[in-house]
Scaffold this motif. Sequence first.
Motif, short mmCIF file in Angstrom:
data_model
loop_
_atom_site.label_atom_id
_atom_site.label_comp_id
_atom_site.label_asym_id
_atom_site.label_seq_id
_atom_site.Cartn_x
_atom_site.Cartn_y
_atom_site.Cartn_z
N UNK A 26 18.54 15.72 35.69
CA UNK A 26 19.87 15.22 34.73
C UNK A 26 19.29 14.93 33.73
N UNK A 27 18.84 14.33 32.86
CA UNK A 27 18.73 14.16 31.45
C UNK A 27 18.97 15.47 31.21
N UNK A 28 18.16 16.49 30.98
CA UNK A 28 17.98 17.86 30.60
C UNK A 28 19.55 18.69 30.32
N UNK A 29 20.10 18.20 32.12
CA UNK A 29 22.02 18.53 31.70
C UNK A 29 22.49 17.55 31.31
N UNK A 30 22.81 16.52 30.64
CA UNK A 30 22.78 15.76 30.08
C UNK A 30 23.27 15.87 28.55
N UNK A 31 21.43 15.55 28.55
CA UNK A 31 21.75 16.44 26.61
C UNK A 31 22.06 17.42 26.36
N UNK A 32 22.41 18.90 27.41
CA UNK A 32 22.70 20.16 26.77
C UNK A 32 24.22 20.15 26.63
N UNK A 33 24.88 18.84 28.00
CA UNK A 33 25.91 18.78 27.68
C UNK A 33 26.69 18.08 26.37
N UNK A 34 26.23 17.02 26.22
CA UNK A 34 26.29 16.59 24.83
C UNK A 34 25.50 17.82 23.87
N UNK A 35 25.20 18.43 23.51
CA UNK A 35 24.39 18.58 22.39
C UNK A 35 25.58 19.99 21.94
N UNK A 36 25.84 20.62 23.37
CA UNK A 36 27.40 21.56 23.45
C UNK A 36 28.47 21.26 22.68
N UNK A 37 28.78 20.00 23.39
CA UNK A 37 30.12 19.76 23.89
C UNK A 37 30.50 19.11 21.47
N UNK A 38 29.17 18.26 21.45
CA UNK A 38 29.06 18.24 19.20
C UNK A 38 29.11 18.76 18.66
N UNK A 39 28.59 20.14 18.93
CA UNK A 39 28.88 20.90 18.53
C UNK A 39 29.86 21.88 18.14
N UNK A 40 31.07 22.51 19.16
CA UNK A 40 32.24 22.92 19.65
C UNK A 40 33.12 22.00 20.29
N UNK A 41 33.40 21.44 21.00
CA UNK A 41 34.28 20.82 21.95
C UNK A 41 34.42 21.22 23.04
N UNK A 42 33.97 22.39 23.05
CA UNK A 42 34.30 22.59 24.59
C UNK A 42 33.41 23.60 25.07
N UNK A 43 32.98 23.33 26.99
CA UNK A 43 31.84 23.99 27.37
C UNK A 43 32.26 24.54 28.28
N UNK A 44 31.89 25.86 28.86
CA UNK A 44 31.63 26.01 30.17
C UNK A 44 31.39 25.41 31.04
N UNK A 45 31.15 24.89 32.68
CA UNK A 45 30.96 24.03 33.76
C UNK A 45 29.94 24.47 34.86
N UNK A 46 29.41 25.28 35.43
CA UNK A 46 28.48 25.22 36.67
C UNK A 46 28.28 23.99 37.33
N UNK A 47 28.01 24.19 39.11
CA UNK A 47 28.18 23.12 39.18
C UNK A 47 28.61 21.00 39.54
N UNK A 48 30.63 21.75 39.54
CA UNK A 48 30.73 20.81 39.05
C UNK A 48 30.91 20.07 40.35
N UNK A 49 30.92 20.80 41.04
CA UNK A 49 30.82 20.04 42.72
C UNK A 49 32.70 20.23 43.38
N UNK A 50 32.93 21.09 42.59
CA UNK A 50 34.62 21.50 43.27
C UNK A 50 34.43 22.41 44.04
N UNK A 51 34.63 23.55 45.03
CA UNK A 51 34.65 24.62 46.16
C UNK A 51 35.21 25.06 45.95
N UNK A 52 34.56 26.59 45.61
CA UNK A 52 35.42 27.62 45.60
C UNK A 52 35.96 27.90 46.71
N UNK A 53 36.48 27.44 48.21
CA UNK A 53 37.39 27.23 49.07
C UNK A 53 38.62 26.44 49.10
#
Length: 352
Positions: A26-53
């Motif tokens: 969790x911490x590794x994923x959270x750290x990466x999320x913050x790092x990317x959004x700090x640099x760009x303000x946007x990010x693509x996310x997988x593993x969000x939990x919303x089903x394709x169906x």
Amino acid sequence: MAPISEPNIPTVDLSAFVTATDEVAKQEAADKLVQVCNRLGFVAITGHGISKTLLAEAFAWSKKLFDLPLEEKMKAPHPVEATPHRGYSHPGKEKVYGYDDLNEKEVNDSKGQSLRKIPDFKESYEIGSENNPEEPNIWLPEEVLPGYREFMVKFYWELNEAATRILNAFAMGMKLEGEEADIIMKLNSFHSNQLRLLHYPEVPREAIENQELARMPAHTDWGSFTLLFQDDCGGLELEDPQNRGTYLAAKPTEGTVLLNIGDFFMRLTNDFFVSATHRVTLPPLTSSSATTTKPRYSIPYFVSPPMSLIAKALPTYVSEEKPAKYEACSFAEYAAHISKYQYGESAKEVAA
């Protein structure tokens, strides 16, 4: 038009926040999320939990909605003004613009009419919490589209659960404590969020190229952050804050949701996160001889704080070297200011 670069939007996998795996993951994923959004303000996310169906069903409902005759869709009309921001808006009714446009003399002298010289050729339907008396939903009569309301209410809360997981990841990655951590968790109000169904009809490419019509001009979103699901059409572009004026093409990728930081999150963090400028323009054409664009569907979910929450830079993000950049204001005050020319009568609206 500003140059377009090849897509370079980082992806972060947040499945650890869905499957409740170990805290290190969790911490590794959270750290990466913050790092990317700090640099760009946007990010693509997988593993969000919303089903394709569920997403496929949502897009199917969206197409059913926008395939209705205009007179049927107009049985749930968006009000003339910006509030309540609910119901159906036909092409040309809403005008999207950037925050800086509000400072232009021509815009204020014309009470926003100068912004409408180039209408936005899109239609939308806005949905909020059924438990928000300040902005009640405006629904189609059940007989017009049976089952639509029931599904969209369920979908709204499914997206809210995903937004909560993502906000938990932000909170972990930001490593704030006490009152500051509490404020971050308030960035998802649950009941001030907004689900939007968007349809960009086919349009002659020359109308876009000659600036007779627009898809959606460059702008930032007002709230905490936005989750965006899009079909396979393309056309969404995000500005690279490290190289202003250059836009990254956000090519649709199955299974991902795009997240962009909003103005309120930016203000709370004193520009640690930058609100992402984005736009929708001509999608990739099927051939060089194509004369019309493909229709495009997208579903943004705008995550917002309570209307009473004050955007005041958190002490962690203020220093002598970087003093607070923005004056404190409530989300209600900010939203009212930036939306004042969004709706209203237009001299040049577009028939669907």
